[in-house]
Design an enzyme around this catalytic site. Structure first.
Site, PDB file in Angstrom:
ATOM      1  N   PHE A  13      25.505  12.018  36.413  1.00 55.47           N
ATOM      2  CA  PHE A  13      26.524  12.087  35.375  1.00 55.47           C
ATOM      3  C   PHE A  13      27.910  11.994  36.016  1.00 55.47           C
ATOM      4  CE2 PHE A  13      28.612  14.073  31.572  1.00 55.47           C
ATOM      5  CZ  PHE A  13      28.094  13.188  30.633  1.00 55.47           C
ATOM      6  N   VAL A  16      29.985   6.558  36.161  1.00 52.12           N
ATOM      7  CA  VAL A  16      29.239   5.603  35.326  1.00 52.12           C
ATOM      8  C   VAL A  16      28.344   6.335  34.319  1.00 52.12           C
ATOM      9  CG1 VAL A  16      27.631   3.652  35.338  1.00 52.12           C
ATOM     10  CG2 VAL A  16      29.306   3.887  37.165  1.00 52.12           C
ATOM     11  N   GLU A 122      21.013  -5.115  35.802  1.00 54.62           N
ATOM     12  CA  GLU A 122      22.172  -6.005  35.662  1.00 54.62           C
ATOM     13  C   GLU A 122      23.441  -5.348  36.205  1.00 54.62           C
ATOM     14  OE1 GLU A 122      22.121  -9.410  34.022  1.00 54.62           O
ATOM     15  OE2 GLU A 122      23.702  -9.163  35.504  1.00 54.62           O
ATOM     16  N   ILE A 129      29.625  -8.582  34.625  1.00 54.57           N
ATOM     17  CA  ILE A 129      29.249 -10.010  34.541  1.00 54.57           C
ATOM     18  C   ILE A 129      27.728 -10.119  34.413  1.00 54.57           C
ATOM     19  CG2 ILE A 129      29.313 -12.261  35.667  1.00 54.57           C
ATOM     20  CD1 ILE A 129      31.710 -11.363  37.270  1.00 54.57           C
ATOM     21  N   GLY A 180      37.458   5.243  40.454  1.00 50.92           N
ATOM     22  CA  GLY A 180      35.996   5.219  40.331  1.00 50.92           C
ATOM     23  C   GLY A 180      35.372   3.881  40.686  1.00 50.92           C
ATOM     24  N   GLU A 183      32.439   3.173  46.435  1.00 54.46           N
ATOM     25  CA  GLU A 183      31.228   3.954  46.696  1.00 54.46           C
ATOM     26  C   GLU A 183      31.637   5.304  47.287  1.00 54.46           C
ATOM     27  OE1 GLU A 183      28.048   2.557  45.961  1.00 54.46           O
ATOM     28  OE2 GLU A 183      29.483   1.215  45.013  1.00 54.46           O
ATOM     29  N   ASP A 194      28.050  -3.442  50.490  1.00 55.88           N
ATOM     30  CA  ASP A 194      27.801  -3.480  49.047  1.00 55.88           C
ATOM     31  C   ASP A 194      27.707  -4.942  48.574  1.00 55.88           C
ATOM     32  OD1 ASP A 194      28.039  -1.896  46.310  1.00 55.88           O
ATOM     33  OD2 ASP A 194      29.407  -3.597  46.163  1.00 55.88           O
ATOM     34  N   LYS A 198      24.382  -6.956  46.910  1.00 54.88           N
ATOM     35  CA  LYS A 198      24.447  -7.766  45.680  1.00 54.88           C
ATOM     36  C   LYS A 198      24.032  -9.208  45.954  1.00 54.88           C
ATOM     37  CE  LYS A 198      27.955  -4.743  43.706  1.00 54.88           C
ATOM     38  NZ  LYS A 198      29.376  -4.382  43.743  1.00 54.88           N
ATOM     39  N   GLY A 296      33.855   0.213  37.930  1.00 53.78           N
ATOM     40  CA  GLY A 296      34.495   1.114  36.967  1.00 53.78           C
ATOM     41  C   GLY A 296      33.505   1.574  35.909  1.00 53.78           C
TER      42      GLY A 296
HETATM   43  N1  HSE Z   1      31.742  -0.026  44.757  1.00 53.72           N
HETATM   44  C1  HSE Z   1      31.332  -1.097  43.915  1.00 53.72           C
HETATM   45  C2  HSE Z   1      32.434  -2.120  43.845  1.00 53.72           C
HETATM   46  C3  HSE Z   1      30.996  -0.576  42.560  1.00 53.72           C
HETATM   47  O1  HSE Z   1      33.578  -1.771  44.196  1.00 53.72           O
HETATM   48  O2  HSE Z   1      32.190  -3.256  43.466  1.00 53.72           O
HETATM   49  C4  HSE Z   1      30.377  -1.591  41.649  1.00 53.72           C
HETATM   50  O3  HSE Z   1      29.171  -2.067  42.148  1.00 53.72           O
END
Ligand code: HSE
Length: 418
Positions: A13, A16, A122, A129, A180, A183, A194, A198, A296
């Site tokens: 919680f 996000v 997603e 996106i 926010g 990470e 990160d 992805k 965010g």
């Molecule tokens: N820390 C990641 C970013 C959060 O800044 O893209 C979203 O995946």
């Protein structure tokens, strides 16, 4: 088609999780409600009443009334445990945890097959996106040649603020954390990890290639210094952290994450702040461009909501590119056109790694080499001279095999004084 009623058990919680809670309450068309929220920290004040929460994961995992688990925690190992247990107990899962998915892709694939339970994610890739579902559904037949993009919101925010607004790197990072975007461990963002996770997800859905993190080279923005910023500004370029995958001449796929100089003719040039942008190139449609907020609370929650909605219609990823078995393999045997900033005394040794040098510059302390280098040699340099160097890809990626230089971009030897 009738919508299923979804009883959600939510893990996490934070930014996000709370965003999802709010967005869900503003989306009455969804036949879905959060039954229980599992959190870790017992002492933390929370904005909704305490009876929504539990500290025992089994209150969700063993609750037969809960048919969907939404996992929004940032500990990838704990997330994997939760997701595994949820799938094994027949609950559909929505996750935003790109690290977990990238690290355990194969196991998660097998679990979904074995237990016939969907796992949707997603939100794990470019937040708002809808790139995964597009790669799965829309790019089903038209053969993809490349996927390239800004897939990390925090680094794009930092680069935008430091570059355009002269904010210090530390301040920009702090803002990204306060908003926010970042990470919990921001090195995952700034080090390009990160973005790599992805990219791994994109590789699976775009090309049917399964990878582990160690397969893919990632280089972040931590080392970017004044010299590169000045170089970019003088040439009217911006620096973006770009993840890219493209087919090579012998039908393999090269993939890596690197900062890149982009000119105003590149679609990514206008993608600033926390926005992400993804360019796909296919055989027939040519290029298409997706843009949206990449981090965010609400942008991420919007993707989670979309997955929850998809579950209410029994949607699951079919992993079509994996099924099609195009036999594509990952290939790091490519040449890149890069800018390498280095310490003065390392200039000579570093030139030996390059296939060709178009421009070089040296002052009393440092210098740069601009030229063509193999990805393998670039990896060797970053392993050996990492702390003293900074690597930025030139806008034209050399999309050709080693030894075939006919597409090499023309350089101008405009060595300015830095
Ligand atoms: N820390 C990641 C970013 C959060 O800044 O893209 C979203 O995946």
């Amino acid at each position: 088609m009738e919508r299923k009623n979804l009883n959600i058990g939510l893990f996490g919680f934070g930014c996000v999780g709370y965003g999802l809670y709010e967005v869900l309450h503003k989306t009455p068309s969804l036949n879905a409600q959060i039954s229980k929220i599992c959190v870790k920290n017992k002492g933390k004040q929370r904005p909704i009443s305490a009876d929504n929460f539990t500290f025992d994961k089994d209150d969700i995992l063993l609750n037969e009334d809960i048919n969907v688990v939404v996992e929004l925690i940032d500990d990838a190992d704990a997330a994997f445990e939760i997701v595994t247990a949820a799938i094994k107990s027949g609950k559909a899962v929505v996750s935003a945890n790109k690290k977990m998915i990238a690290e355990h892709f194969e196991e998660l694939l097998l679990l979904q097959q074995q237990y016939g339970v969907p796992l949707l994610y997603e939100a794990a890739c470019c937040a708002s996106i809808p790139i995964i579902r597009n790669l799965e559904e829309y790019y089903d037949n038209d053969l993809l040649e490349s996927v390239e993009g800004i897939v990390n919101g925090s680094t794009n925010y930092i680069l935008t603020k430091t570059f355009a607004e002269n904010l210090s790197y530390a301040n920009a990072l702090q803002q990204a954390q306060e908003k926010g975007y970042a990470e919990s461990n921001p090195i995952l963002d700034t080090g390009g990890f990160d973005a790599k996770y992805k990219l791994q997800i994109l590789l699976a859905h775009a090309f049917g290639i399964k990878t582990i993190p160690a397969d893919i080279f990632n280089y972040g923005i931590d080392n970017i210094g004044e010299l590169e910023l000045k170089y970019a500004k003088e040439k009217g370029l911006k620096i973006k952290l770009v993840a890219q995958a493209f087919k090579t001449a012998d039908n393999k796929v090269a993939a890596f994450v690197l900062p890149k100089f982009v000119s105003n003719t590149n679609k990514l040039y206008q993608v600033d702040d926390v926005f992400n942008g993804v360019i796909t190139k296919t055989c027939f449609a040519d290029t298409q461009f997706f843009v949206g907020k990449g981090a965010g609370a609400y942008p991420t929650a919007s993707a989670v909501i979309s997955d929850i909605s998809a579950l209410s219609y029994d949607y699951k990823y079919e992993y079509k590119k994996l099924q099609q078995q195009q036999g594509l393999e990952l290939d790091n045997n490519v040449l890149l056109n890069v800018f390498l900033r280095h310490k003065k005394e390392e200039a000579l040794v570093l030139t030996t790694y390059f296939d060709s040098i178009e421009e070089s510059y040296l002052n009393n302390e440092q210098g740069y080499i601009s030229g063509v280098i193999s990805l393998k040699n670039l990896q060797k340099i970053t392993n050996t001279y990492g702390a003293n160097t900074s690597v930025i890809l030139h806008d034209a990626v050399l999309n050709y095999e080693l030894g075939e230089n006919e597409n090499a971009p023309a350089f101008t030897n405009t060595a300015a004084v830095y």
